[in-house]
Design an enzyme around this catalytic site. Structure first.
Site, short mmCIF file in Angstrom:
data_model
loop_
_atom_site.label_atom_id
_atom_site.label_comp_id
_atom_site.label_asym_id
_atom_site.label_seq_id
_atom_site.Cartn_x
_atom_site.Cartn_y
_atom_site.Cartn_z
N ASP A 31 0.88 -1.16 0.00
CA ASP A 31 0.00 0.00 0.00
C ASP A 31 0.93 1.22 0.00
O ASP A 31 1.57 1.51 1.01
CB ASP A 31 -0.87 -0.06 1.25
CG ASP A 31 -1.67 1.22 1.49
OD1 ASP A 31 -1.50 2.18 0.71
OD2 ASP A 31 -2.44 1.25 2.46
N CYS A 47 -8.59 5.98 10.36
CA CYS A 47 -8.89 4.67 9.72
C CYS A 47 -7.87 3.61 10.09
O CYS A 47 -7.58 2.71 9.30
CB CYS A 47 -9.00 4.80 8.21
SG CYS A 47 -10.41 5.77 7.68
N GLN A 83 0.69 6.42 0.97
CA GLN A 83 1.38 7.48 1.71
C GLN A 83 2.86 7.55 1.37
O GLN A 83 3.65 8.17 2.08
CB GLN A 83 1.22 7.27 3.23
CG GLN A 83 -0.22 7.26 3.71
CD GLN A 83 -0.90 8.61 3.58
OE1 GLN A 83 -0.24 9.65 3.45
NE2 GLN A 83 -2.23 8.63 3.61
#
Lengths: 142, 415
Positions: free
Chosen positions: B209, B373, B212
């Site tokens: 992921d 989150c 960021q």
């Protein structure tokens, strides 16, 4: 005083503040001052989960009126919770169920009652009204 | 360190760069906006806004199916955007770039398609303790469906992944490792090269992921040898609603389609449908054409500034902010990895982050508060949430000073 009169009184009181800091300092003060709920009632089933801050709410029914106590882990929310209690506590189930709450909007804290903040205050208001309806219908023990 | 910052700021000409972002001039409550919520979404440069405007005003048309001139122009622009993204991450082939709605959809796609084919009873997926919900829930869903289990790499109280725990949990039942490159809550940069190397030694694919990471540092999928990456356009100065899934060709060819519909087919009869080739196999329905074109423009913009320059400037900003925040009495950082990027999470004394955030907001300072989150992360630290300031290269030292001043005020009012 009626729920409407109590709200108008708060709005009038807030009209004296000239800037946001004074207003917030007052709300924070309210949040710090009040012992809003007995520790024994700060339990899971009285917890209203907001996304960001928690609110505990406990109703008691006496002489045809509902008396609320509550608390929050965020002090600004707690200040507003105390205002909400000042307005709604000690009224009949019908008065609470029928009440239109406009003072939060009028004192410029509208965002606290919007979905975007999801901070528990809106859920708390809904829960207070649910209690009122339940007491009215007799589905909660009086 | 602070002198250093000034050097780089001058090299990048931050004042000129800020002019590229119209929204940064906005005022809130009559005060100049200080936007420090870049990990949630970034502001958009004029180049991106113009690309969107130009698309809708001059060649809006559906892609891949029209015989007419506009459709061909739109198709070319859409496919050019794919090539730009492919070059940006150094993919071997542009068909390894799948346009999605965002990181969340990219991960859901892999979880669903990979899980359908490769996950069986008793298998597991390995994630980390600092994942965003979007890299937890899709795996939980497919694991539940397949009677597989979800394993979690532990972190320590500084927010650093425990690599010995990773090694222990990287057993034969693990079918895929899915971890974040940079934590959105803690700012931790994870040792992804080491993770990929160890996983590959056991023939286990890795999904990163990079939501960021992609906007903060150079990223080369071939050099990383990563199997899948997922990110969102809006976090890298592009429009909302567009995201990217990169997958190695061999993996994407092995996975079954995610959704069915138009564009993802070669031939359809009621008896049998033959699926299209990559990348269309995974792009059912009319895609987000304007979004992809906008993302292409964003990638061009970022390249024009230079990712190495961005990494340097942001690194100095971060160091300056860490220094300045550390001087606030009772402030404690949540996430103290020496390897960090993007976001800084903190709490002041026992002040509720929501209160702190509201007092900052009234001063025109936009930060995020809450669990970001990542509920398991705030549960791990036993806190109600954090205040998170997150940076982009267009932020300035003066804005960090404003944050510090704003926090001092919050501390006085709330304390």
């Amino acid at each position: 005083m009626s729920i409407k009169e109590l709200q108008d009184e708060i709005i009038e009181e807030f009209a004296f503040f000239t800037d946001w800091m004074e207003k917030y300092e007052y709300i924070i003060q309210l949040g710090k001052e009040l012992p809003l709920i007995e520790e024994q009632y700060k339990r899971e089933e009285n917890l209203i989960k907001g996304c960001q801050s928690k609110v505990w709410l406990h109703p008691e029914y006496s002489d045809g009126k509902i008396f609320f106590t509550a608390d929050s882990d965020a002090v600004i929310t707690k200040g507003l919770v105390s205002l909400m209690i000042k307005v709604l506590s000690g009224h009949t189930p019908k008065e609470i169920a029928d009440a239109e709450i406009y003072f939060i909007d009028e004192i410029g804290l509208k965002s606290h009652l919007s979905q975007t903040r999801s901070n528990g205050l809106l859920s708390m208001l809904k829960q207070m009204k649910l209690y009122a309806v339940a007491f009215q219908a007799g589905s909660l023990q009086k | 360190m602070r002198e250093n910052y000034n050097d780089i700021a001058t090299a990048l000409n931050i004042e000129k760069i800020r002019n590229d972002f119209p929204l940064l001039k906005t005022t809130v409550y009559g005060k100049q906006l200080v936007y420090l919520d870049n990990a949630a979404t970034t502001q958009k440069p004029t180049a991106v806004l113009d690309a969107l405007d130009n698309y809708y005003k001059t060649y809006n048309s559906n892609v891949h199916r029209g015989v007419h001139a506009l459709s061909q122009q739109a198709t070319e622009a859409y496919e050019e955007a794919r090539k730009k993204v492919a070059r940006f991450i150094n993919a071997k082939y542009s068909h390894e770039v799948i346009f999605t709605r965002g990181t969340t959809e990219s991960i859901n796609l892999v979880a669903s398609s990979f899980g359908k084919k490769f996950l069986h009873k008793g298998d597991s997926i390995l994630i980390s303790a600092m994942e965003h919900h979007s890299n937890i829930v899709p795996w939980q869903m497919i694991c539940e469906e397949k009677d597989a289990s979800l394993k979690v790499i532990a972190m320590d109280n500084k927010g650093i992944l425990q690599m010995d725990d990773f090694e222990q949990k990287l057993t034969d039942d693990v079918k895929l490792v899915a971890v974040t490159y940079v934590s959105n809550t803690l700012g931790t940069v994870n040792p992804v090269r080491d993770i990929i190397k160890q996983a590959h030694a056991k023939n286990i694919p890795v999904l990163l992921d990079v939501a960021q990471a992609i906007q903060h540092m150079p990223l080369d999928v071939q050099e990383l040898d990563v199997d899948f990456i997922a990110f969102s356009g809006h976090k890298i100065y592009g429009p909302t609603g567009i995201g990217v899934l990169y997958g190695k060709e061999e993996w994407l060819n092995k996975l079954p389609p995610y959704q069915g519909g138009g564009d993802m087919i070669k031939t359809v009869t009621f008896e049998k449908t033959v699926y299209n080739d990559l990348p269309y196999k995974f792009e059912a329905g009319t895609p987000d054409m304007s979004g992809a074109i906008g993302l292409g423009a964003a990638v061009d913009y970022v390249e024009s500034i230079g990712r190495k320059n961005i990494e340097l400037a942001e690194g100095e900003l971060l160091a300056y902010a860490l220094d300045a925040l550390a001087a606030i009495p009772d402030l404690r950082f949540i996430g103290e990895s020496p390897e960090r990027s993007g976001a800084i999470s903190f709490l002041i004394g026992d002040l509720h982050p929501f209160d702190t955030g509201e007092i900052l907001d009234k001063q025109g300072i936009a930060v995020r508060t809450g669990h970001h989150c990542t509920q398991p992360v705030v549960d791990f630290f036993r806190i109600p949430g954090t205040v998170r300031a997150s940076f982009a290269f267009y932020n300035t030292k003066a804005e960090i000073d404003a944050l510090v001043k704003g926090l001092e005020k919050a501390r006085l009012m709330l304390g």
